[in-house]
Motif scaffolding. Structure first.
Motif, mmCIF file in Angstrom:
data_model
loop_
_atom_site.group_PDB
_atom_site.id
_atom_site.type_symbol
_atom_site.label_atom_id
_atom_site.label_comp_id
_atom_site.label_asym_id
_atom_site.label_seq_id
_atom_site.Cartn_x
_atom_site.Cartn_y
_atom_site.Cartn_z
ATOM 1 N N GLY A 161 0.827 -1.212 0.000
ATOM 2 C CA GLY A 161 0.000 0.000 0.000
ATOM 3 C C GLY A 161 0.860 1.261 0.000
ATOM 4 O O GLY A 161 0.561 2.240 -0.688
ATOM 5 N N TRP A 162 1.961 1.207 0.754
ATOM 6 C CA TRP A 162 2.867 2.355 0.818
ATOM 7 C C TRP A 162 3.475 2.644 -0.548
ATOM 8 O O TRP A 162 3.564 3.807 -0.955
ATOM 9 N N LYS A 163 3.882 1.600 -1.253
ATOM 10 C CA LYS A 163 4.480 1.792 -2.586
ATOM 11 C C LYS A 163 3.483 2.453 -3.541
ATOM 12 O O LYS A 163 3.849 3.319 -4.337
ATOM 13 N N ALA A 164 2.226 2.053 -3.444
ATOM 14 C CA ALA A 164 1.196 2.651 -4.311
ATOM 15 C C ALA A 164 1.006 4.133 -3.973
ATOM 16 O O ALA A 164 0.927 4.978 -4.872
ATOM 17 N N ARG A 165 0.932 4.441 -2.688
ATOM 18 C CA ARG A 165 0.780 5.850 -2.272
ATOM 19 C C ARG A 165 1.999 6.675 -2.657
ATOM 20 O O ARG A 165 1.875 7.805 -3.125
ATOM 21 N N LYS A 166 3.181 6.088 -2.477
ATOM 22 C CA LYS A 166 4.405 6.811 -2.831
ATOM 23 C C LYS A 166 4.473 7.022 -4.348
ATOM 24 O O LYS A 166 4.857 8.099 -4.803
ATOM 25 N N GLY A 167 4.080 6.034 -5.117
ATOM 26 C CA GLY A 167 4.071 6.177 -6.574
ATOM 27 C C GLY A 167 3.137 7.286 -7.021
ATOM 28 O O GLY A 167 3.473 8.082 -7.912
ATOM 29 N N ALA A 168 1.974 7.358 -6.395
ATOM 30 C CA ALA A 168 1.019 8.415 -6.733
ATOM 31 C C ALA A 168 1.577 9.787 -6.353
ATOM 32 O O ALA A 168 1.456 10.754 -7.123
ATOM 33 N N ALA A 169 2.223 9.860 -5.197
ATOM 34 C CA ALA A 169 2.800 11.135 -4.752
ATOM 35 C C ALA A 169 3.944 11.562 -5.674
ATOM 36 O O ALA A 169 4.082 12.746 -6.004
ATOM 37 N N GLU A 170 4.761 10.616 -6.101
ATOM 38 C CA GLU A 170 5.854 10.936 -7.025
ATOM 39 C C GLU A 170 5.315 11.368 -8.386
ATOM 40 O O GLU A 170 5.867 12.278 -9.011
ATOM 41 N N ALA A 171 4.239 10.727 -8.838
ATOM 42 C CA ALA A 171 3.624 11.130 -10.102
ATOM 43 C C ALA A 171 3.074 12.552 -10.006
ATOM 44 O O ALA A 171 3.223 13.351 -10.944
ATOM 45 N N ASP A 172 2.445 12.856 -8.875
ATOM 46 C CA ASP A 172 1.953 14.225 -8.657
ATOM 47 C C ASP A 172 3.105 15.225 -8.698
ATOM 48 O O ASP A 172 2.990 16.293 -9.299
ATOM 49 N N LEU A 173 4.214 14.875 -8.067
ATOM 50 C CA LEU A 173 5.375 15.757 -8.036
ATOM 51 C C LEU A 173 5.952 15.954 -9.444
ATOM 52 O O LEU A 173 6.322 17.070 -9.816
ATOM 53 N N ASP A 174 6.001 14.879 -10.226
ATOM 54 C CA ASP A 174 6.483 14.994 -11.609
ATOM 55 C C ASP A 174 5.589 15.926 -12.419
ATOM 56 O O ASP A 174 6.071 16.761 -13.189
ATOM 57 N N THR A 175 4.285 15.798 -12.231
ATOM 58 C CA THR A 175 3.328 16.667 -12.929
ATOM 59 C C THR A 175 3.532 18.120 -12.514
ATOM 60 O O THR A 175 3.543 19.023 -13.351
ATOM 61 N N LEU A 176 3.721 18.340 -11.220
ATOM 62 C CA LEU A 176 3.939 19.691 -10.715
ATOM 63 C C LEU A 176 5.260 20.271 -11.229
ATOM 64 O O LEU A 176 5.345 21.469 -11.518
#
Length: 136
Positions: free
Chosen positions: A67-82
């Motif tokens: 679950g942590w990896k999924a949340r971290k992946g989503a957060a990293e994707a958000d950061l890349d978009t930003l």
């Protein structure tokens, strides 16, 4: 300054201010995303420590990590978009500043040319007055 130059400069200033606000908002969202990543990293370390100390927590660690990896992946994707959004906003702001400077430069040249033209007219008028005095 002529009315058209004043209007163009006002519009350009408004665009620059709008883009500065947009960039500040993106930077704020980016800081929040970076904080979210830091919190996720801290949480996983806490869970790993708990798993070392407690056998039952150790058995659940793998599920937590998934679950942590999924949340971290989503957060990293958000950061890349930003990051991409921030780069685009910076480019737009740079372009808007360039346009503003062009308008200011043209307005200043127009003002200086008007002064030169007025001075030429004044000189011509004085020359004409001098010629009349000599002739008269």
């Amino acid at each position: 300054m002529t009315a058209w130059a004043h209007s163009l400069i006002r519009i350009s200033n408004y665009e620059v201010e709008t883009l500065q606000k947009r960039l500040a908002e993106i930077s704020s969202r980016k800081a929040s995303a970076e904080m979210r990543l830091a919190v996720l990293d801290a949480e996983v370390e806490i869970e790993r420590e708990r798993a070392r100390a407690d056998a039952q927590a150790g058995m659940m660690l793998q599920a937590y990590l998934a679950g942590w990896k999924a949340r971290k992946g989503a957060a990293e994707a958000d950061l890349d978009t930003l990051d991409a959004e921030e780069e685009g906003a910076r480019d737009a702001l740079t372009g808007a500043f360039g346009e503003l400077k062009k308008f200011e430069h043209v307005a200043e040249l127009t003002r200086l040319n008007a002064i030169v033209a007025a001075n030429k007219r004044e000189t011509a008028a004085f020359d004409e007055m001098g010629l009349r005095r000599r002739a008269g």
